[in-house]
Write an enzyme that holds these catalytic residues in place. Structure first.
Site, mmCIF file in Angstrom:
data_model
loop_
_atom_site.group_PDB
_atom_site.id
_atom_site.type_symbol
_atom_site.label_atom_id
_atom_site.label_comp_id
_atom_site.label_asym_id
_atom_site.label_seq_id
_atom_site.Cartn_x
_atom_site.Cartn_y
_atom_site.Cartn_z
ATOM 1 N N LYS A 69 0.928 -1.403 -0.145
ATOM 2 C CA LYS A 69 0.044 0.051 -0.053
ATOM 3 C C LYS A 69 0.949 1.404 0.004
ATOM 4 O O LYS A 69 0.374 2.232 -0.532
ATOM 5 C CB LYS A 69 -1.105 0.131 1.201
ATOM 6 C CG LYS A 69 -2.012 -1.012 0.980
ATOM 7 C CD LYS A 69 -3.078 -1.017 2.304
ATOM 8 C CE LYS A 69 -4.044 -1.873 2.157
ATOM 9 N NZ LYS A 69 -5.218 -1.664 3.228
ATOM 10 N N ASP A 105 -10.071 2.520 2.556
ATOM 11 C CA ASP A 105 -10.489 1.956 3.769
ATOM 12 C C ASP A 105 -11.015 2.888 4.771
ATOM 13 O O ASP A 105 -11.813 2.228 5.386
ATOM 14 C CB ASP A 105 -8.891 1.531 4.260
ATOM 15 C CG ASP A 105 -8.273 0.552 3.669
ATOM 16 O OD1 ASP A 105 -9.165 -0.623 3.076
ATOM 17 O OD2 ASP A 105 -7.330 0.280 3.718
HETATM 18 P P1 NDP Z 1 0.451 -3.381 9.782
HETATM 19 O O1 NDP Z 1 1.294 -4.313 9.563
HETATM 20 O O2 NDP Z 1 0.687 -2.121 8.832
HETATM 21 O O3 NDP Z 1 0.600 -3.219 11.061
HETATM 22 C C1 NDP Z 1 0.264 -4.242 12.253
HETATM 23 C C2 NDP Z 1 -0.180 -3.739 13.654
HETATM 24 O O4 NDP Z 1 -0.329 -4.858 14.460
HETATM 25 C C3 NDP Z 1 1.127 -2.914 14.190
HETATM 26 O O5 NDP Z 1 0.400 -1.725 14.973
HETATM 27 C C4 NDP Z 1 1.744 -4.004 15.041
HETATM 28 O O6 NDP Z 1 2.399 -3.503 16.240
HETATM 29 C C5 NDP Z 1 0.489 -4.675 15.432
HETATM 30 N N1 NDP Z 1 0.837 -6.003 16.053
HETATM 31 C C6 NDP Z 1 1.183 -7.059 15.484
HETATM 32 N N2 NDP Z 1 1.488 -8.196 15.954
HETATM 33 C C7 NDP Z 1 1.076 -7.763 17.439
HETATM 34 C C8 NDP Z 1 0.929 -8.275 18.646
HETATM 35 N N3 NDP Z 1 1.157 -9.655 18.883
HETATM 36 N N4 NDP Z 1 0.503 -7.942 19.731
HETATM 37 C C9 NDP Z 1 0.296 -6.334 19.680
HETATM 38 N N5 NDP Z 1 0.393 -5.638 18.600
HETATM 39 C C10 NDP Z 1 0.785 -6.542 17.383
HETATM 40 O O7 NDP Z 1 -0.755 -3.940 9.225
HETATM 41 P P2 NDP Z 1 -2.269 -3.110 8.928
HETATM 42 O O8 NDP Z 1 -2.366 -1.970 9.753
HETATM 43 O O9 NDP Z 1 -2.122 -2.761 7.397
HETATM 44 O O10 NDP Z 1 -3.361 -4.474 9.239
HETATM 45 C C11 NDP Z 1 -3.751 -4.546 10.509
HETATM 46 C C12 NDP Z 1 -4.915 -5.559 10.602
HETATM 47 O O11 NDP Z 1 -6.112 -4.960 10.139
HETATM 48 C C13 NDP Z 1 -4.480 -6.633 9.610
HETATM 49 O O12 NDP Z 1 -4.847 -7.973 10.420
HETATM 50 C C14 NDP Z 1 -5.424 -6.679 8.492
HETATM 51 O O13 NDP Z 1 -5.712 -7.859 7.793
HETATM 52 C C15 NDP Z 1 -6.617 -5.887 9.087
HETATM 53 N N6 NDP Z 1 -7.447 -4.997 8.023
HETATM 54 C C16 NDP Z 1 -8.495 -5.153 7.378
HETATM 55 C C17 NDP Z 1 -9.116 -4.521 6.884
HETATM 56 C C18 NDP Z 1 -10.538 -4.531 6.487
HETATM 57 O O14 NDP Z 1 -11.124 -4.196 5.376
HETATM 58 N N7 NDP Z 1 -11.435 -5.276 7.213
HETATM 59 C C19 NDP Z 1 -8.271 -3.419 5.920
HETATM 60 C C20 NDP Z 1 -6.839 -3.357 6.195
HETATM 61 C C21 NDP Z 1 -6.434 -3.912 7.375
HETATM 62 P P3 NDP Z 1 4.088 -2.730 15.941
HETATM 63 O O15 NDP Z 1 3.957 -1.489 15.370
HETATM 64 O O16 NDP Z 1 4.454 -2.681 17.332
HETATM 65 O O17 NDP Z 1 4.672 -3.973 15.368
#
Ligand code: NDP
Length: 277
Positions: A69, A105
């Site tokens: 993205k 989104d």
């Molecule tokens: P990113 O990879 O950009 O960010 C991931 C986020 O999750 C970060 O804040 C990360 O924290 C956090 N994280 C990951 N693992 C853990 C954990 N074990 N404990 C706490 N925090 C954790 O992903 P996106 O923001 O793009 O997507 C996030 C979720 O939203 C995904 O699962 C995706 O599938 C979903 N999504 C759904 C959409 C929909 O249309 N329904 C649209 C877009 C996304 P840190 O920064 O510390 O690594």
């Protein structure tokens, strides 16, 4: 395939599990349009070449998912305000001078909250996660003038960067997930981490939320299950992110075709299948 076929695709890695092909084919059927929508695997350094191939084969519109993205921004001749603000493109449309980028989104998230009757105005909102998805929905959330938005993230600096960027738009603050929020009594918990894909649940505390709070998870399917169980155990209403997925897809389809869609038949079919699994 005739000349009227619209050639679309979602690019990402991994992308095989994506529901987008199903959703967009269903939209095409709903409107009597011939839609050829594929899932195309592409790492960040392959995106430009894959898009060139797609375009040479007649592709005119695309969706982008993780990890493409942000990468897509630099390949666009123009981007809309939502994509610029969130530094993420989830929709591409081929226009004369090249790809135009959009981010649907945030608007898809609002469409789903409206469908569910979840109000944001004057509400205290707690968002867990500060990745691309949070960056996409935060500006839309702030348009509704909530009382406050608290961003908590495992990596606090990421939440603080987002909070600094949008603090002129409303009452946004940020902190470390392990330290918890400075205030409590939140009306809405938005779970925007990817932890559920590994079956994990971020360390959230029921005491942070008001008695009447609602939980909204951007995740769906298996990735939603850990939070769904947590919410059930605490007797909190909880919604998955399938409605947002269908909402952002409907808005992308509208960009490509100019046609408005009925979201509910597609969403109901996806929810029925999720229950049958
Ligand atoms: P990113 O990879 O950009 O960010 C991931 C986020 O999750 C970060 O804040 C990360 O924290 C956090 N994280 C990951 N693992 C853990 C954990 N074990 N404990 C706490 N925090 C954790 O992903 P996106 O923001 O793009 O997507 C996030 C979720 O939203 C995904 O699962 C995706 O599938 C979903 N999504 C759904 C959409 C929909 O249309 N329904 C649209 C877009 C996304 P840190 O920064 O510390 O690594």
């Amino acid at each position: 395939m005739d000349a009227k076929t619209i050639k679309l695709a979602v690019f990402g890695q991994p992308v095989a599990h994506s529901l987008s092909p199903r959703i967009h084919r269903a939209f095409g059927e709903q409107l009597g349009m011939d839609v050829d929508y594929r899932a195309i695997e592409a790492a960040a350094d392959q995106l430009e070449a894959r898009l060139d191939e797609f375009r040479a084969n007649g592709g005119t519109g695309a969706n982008l998912t993780v990890p493409l993205k942000e990468q897509a921004l630099r390949l666009c001749a123009q981007v809309d305000v939502a994509a610029r603000q969130s530094r993420a493109v989830n929709t591409l449309m081929l226009v004369n001078d090249g790809w135009h980028g959009y981010n649907t989104d945030g608007a898809g998230f609002l469409l789903d909250l409206d469908r569910l009757g979840i109000e944001l105005a004057d509400r205290r909102i707690l968002v867990i996660g500060a990745g691309g998805a949070t960056a996409g929905i935060l500006p839309s959330m702030l348009e509704r003038e909530p009382h406050s938005v608290c961003l908590l993230n495992r990596t606090a600096e990421r939440a603080e960067r987002l909070s600094d960027k949008f603090s002129h738009r409303g009452n946004v603050n940020a902190g470390a997930l392990e330290e918890g929020p400075e205030e409590e009594d939140f009306d809405l918990l938005v779970q925007s981490t990817s932890a559920g894909h590994a079956g994990a649940l971020p360390a959230i505390n029921r005491a942070w939320l008001a008695t009447s709070a609602t939980v909204y998870d951007l995740n769906y399917g298996n990735a939603h299950q850990a939070l769904a169980r947590w919410a059930r155990a605490h007797e909190l209403p909880c919604h998955d992110g399938l409605g947002m997925l269908v909402g952002q897809a409907a808005l992308a389809f509208e960009i490509w075709t100019g046609q408005q869609l009925e979201m509910s038949p597609v969403l109901e079919a996806l929810h029925r299948e999720a229950k049958d699994c």
